[in-house]
Design a protein around this motif. Structure first.
Motif, short mmCIF file in Angstrom:
data_model
loop_
_atom_site.label_atom_id
_atom_site.label_comp_id
_atom_site.label_asym_id
_atom_site.label_seq_id
_atom_site.Cartn_x
_atom_site.Cartn_y
_atom_site.Cartn_z
N THR A 16 0.84 -1.20 0.00
CA THR A 16 0.00 0.00 0.00
C THR A 16 0.87 1.25 0.00
O THR A 16 0.65 2.19 -0.77
CB THR A 16 -0.91 0.02 1.24
N GLY A 34 -4.78 3.98 8.35
CA GLY A 34 -5.77 3.06 7.80
C GLY A 34 -6.41 2.19 8.86
O GLY A 34 -6.13 2.29 10.06
N THR A 215 -3.46 -4.80 -4.14
CA THR A 215 -3.74 -3.43 -3.72
C THR A 215 -4.36 -2.64 -4.87
O THR A 215 -3.81 -2.63 -5.98
CB THR A 215 -2.46 -2.72 -3.25
N VAL A 218 -7.75 3.54 -5.25
CA VAL A 218 -9.03 4.16 -5.60
C VAL A 218 -8.78 5.53 -6.22
O VAL A 218 -9.39 5.91 -7.22
CB VAL A 218 -9.93 4.28 -4.36
N LEU A 222 -6.37 7.26 -1.58
CA LEU A 222 -7.13 6.17 -0.97
C LEU A 222 -6.79 4.83 -1.64
O LEU A 222 -6.78 4.72 -2.86
CB LEU A 222 -8.62 6.44 -1.09
N SER A 223 -6.53 3.79 -0.81
CA SER A 223 -6.20 2.47 -1.34
C SER A 223 -6.90 1.38 -0.54
O SER A 223 -7.25 1.57 0.63
CB SER A 223 -4.69 2.23 -1.29
N VAL A 224 -7.09 0.24 -1.17
CA VAL A 224 -7.68 -0.93 -0.53
C VAL A 224 -6.76 -2.12 -0.80
O VAL A 224 -6.35 -2.35 -1.94
CB VAL A 224 -9.09 -1.23 -1.09
N THR A 225 -6.42 -2.86 0.25
CA THR A 225 -5.53 -4.02 0.12
C THR A 225 -6.19 -5.27 0.70
O THR A 225 -6.75 -5.24 1.80
CB THR A 225 -4.20 -3.78 0.85
N LEU A 253 -8.37 -7.46 5.17
CA LEU A 253 -8.77 -6.43 4.21
C LEU A 253 -8.47 -5.09 4.90
O LEU A 253 -8.90 -4.87 6.03
CB LEU A 253 -10.24 -6.54 3.87
N SER A 254 -7.73 -4.22 4.22
CA SER A 254 -7.40 -2.93 4.82
C SER A 254 -7.71 -1.79 3.88
O SER A 254 -7.68 -1.93 2.65
CB SER A 254 -5.91 -2.89 5.20
N VAL A 255 -8.00 -0.65 4.48
CA VAL A 255 -8.24 0.58 3.74
C VAL A 255 -7.26 1.62 4.26
O VAL A 255 -7.19 1.85 5.48
CB VAL A 255 -9.69 1.09 3.92
N TYR A 257 -5.36 5.59 3.83
CA TYR A 257 -5.50 6.96 3.31
C TYR A 257 -4.18 7.69 3.52
O TYR A 257 -3.68 7.80 4.65
CB TYR A 257 -6.62 7.70 4.01
#
Length: 260
Positions: A16, A34, A215, A218, A222-225, A253-255, A257
């Motif tokens: 990320t 996050g 990963t 967005v 902002l990212s989602v892994t 699952l992680s978000v 910023y």
């Protein structure tokens, strides 16, 4: 609040940070916050799983040419020197979570294992899409008074600028003190009703593991892994009477910023 992130999750979080850093290469400060949710074994060798949800922080500050300090999950702190464009080395201070004897019936009568901090050198060498790593960490918290060495290789692939995948393999080695602390059973801890016999764990490679992550960026911040890990206990860890299942699985699952 007890820290519950595993060191294994650092790899997923690093992806990320890597994806986001590419957007801000000239900034000396890189800081991402996050939230991660997932499932993991209750302890190394447990056949039970537990869910977790925890905030995290990833940060890096470049204070001189090729030199930086960083902070990561599990209160990991460190210093990094980019010896060459494809070689990084440094020193890290890593948190190791303890073990509560109340986590499982099999652990009743065992001493609780305290949290501790391990410190030591590491090196990472990148060749194309593959990064090879090695680290040596000694317990400076005075809990197990041993050392652990980790060796790994990770392949990174950009499916597109906003989508990065990784596949990694690794193994870990523990000395006599570490192995006995984690997997040994003293004579005073024997329990025949629990089938817990005296056991002396010796130095050995105690696991092999495989980790994969994906990963998605967005946007620029902002990212989602998503991450999954499978670990097979080996050596004297696998033979320990404290081990109910030698195959351990972790998923999260992680978000994230990016603040800077």
């Amino acid at each position: 609040m007890k820290k519950i992130l595993l060191s294994a999750l650092v790899a997923a979080f690093a992806v990320t940070a890597q994806a986001q850093t590419a957007q801000y290469e000239n900034d000396p400060l890189d800081l991402t916050i996050g939230l991660a949710v997932g499932i993991k074994p209750e302890y190394s060798g447990s056949d039970d799983r537990e869910a977790f949800a925890t905030p995290y922080l990833i940060g890096k500050y470049t204070f001189a040419d090729r030199q930086s300090v960083f902070i990561g999950p599990e209160a990991t702190l460190g210093y990094n020197y980019a010896y060459k464009d494809n070689i990084d080395m440094g020193i890290s201070f890593d948190y190791r979570e303890g073990r509560d004897s109340g986590e499982d019936v099999l652990l009743r009568g065992m001493e609780d294992l305290d949290d501790t901090v391990e410190a030591g050198p590491y090196i990472k060498i990148t060749s194309g899409p593959i990064t090879y790593s090695a680290s040596l960490r000694y317990d400076i918290g005075g809990v197990h008074d041993g050392f652990v060495a980790d060796f790994g290789a990770k392949y990174t692939h950009k499916f597109k600028p906003s989508l990065i995948g990784t596949l990694g393999v690794g193994t870990s080695y523990g000395d006599d003190d570490f192995m006995q602390h984690q997997y040994g059973v003293a004579a005073s801890q024997v329990s025949l009703p629990l089938n817990r016999t005296e056991y002396r764990a010796s130095a050995s490679f105690y696991n092999v593991n495989a980790t994969t992550s994906l990963t998605y960026m967005v946007n620029e911040r902002l990212s989602v892994t998503a991450m999954a890990k499978a670990e097979k206990l080996t050596g004297d860890a696998d033979d320990s009477p404290l081990v109910q299942d030698d195959m351990l699985y972790t998923g999260l699952l992680s978000v994230g910023y990016k603040l800077y």
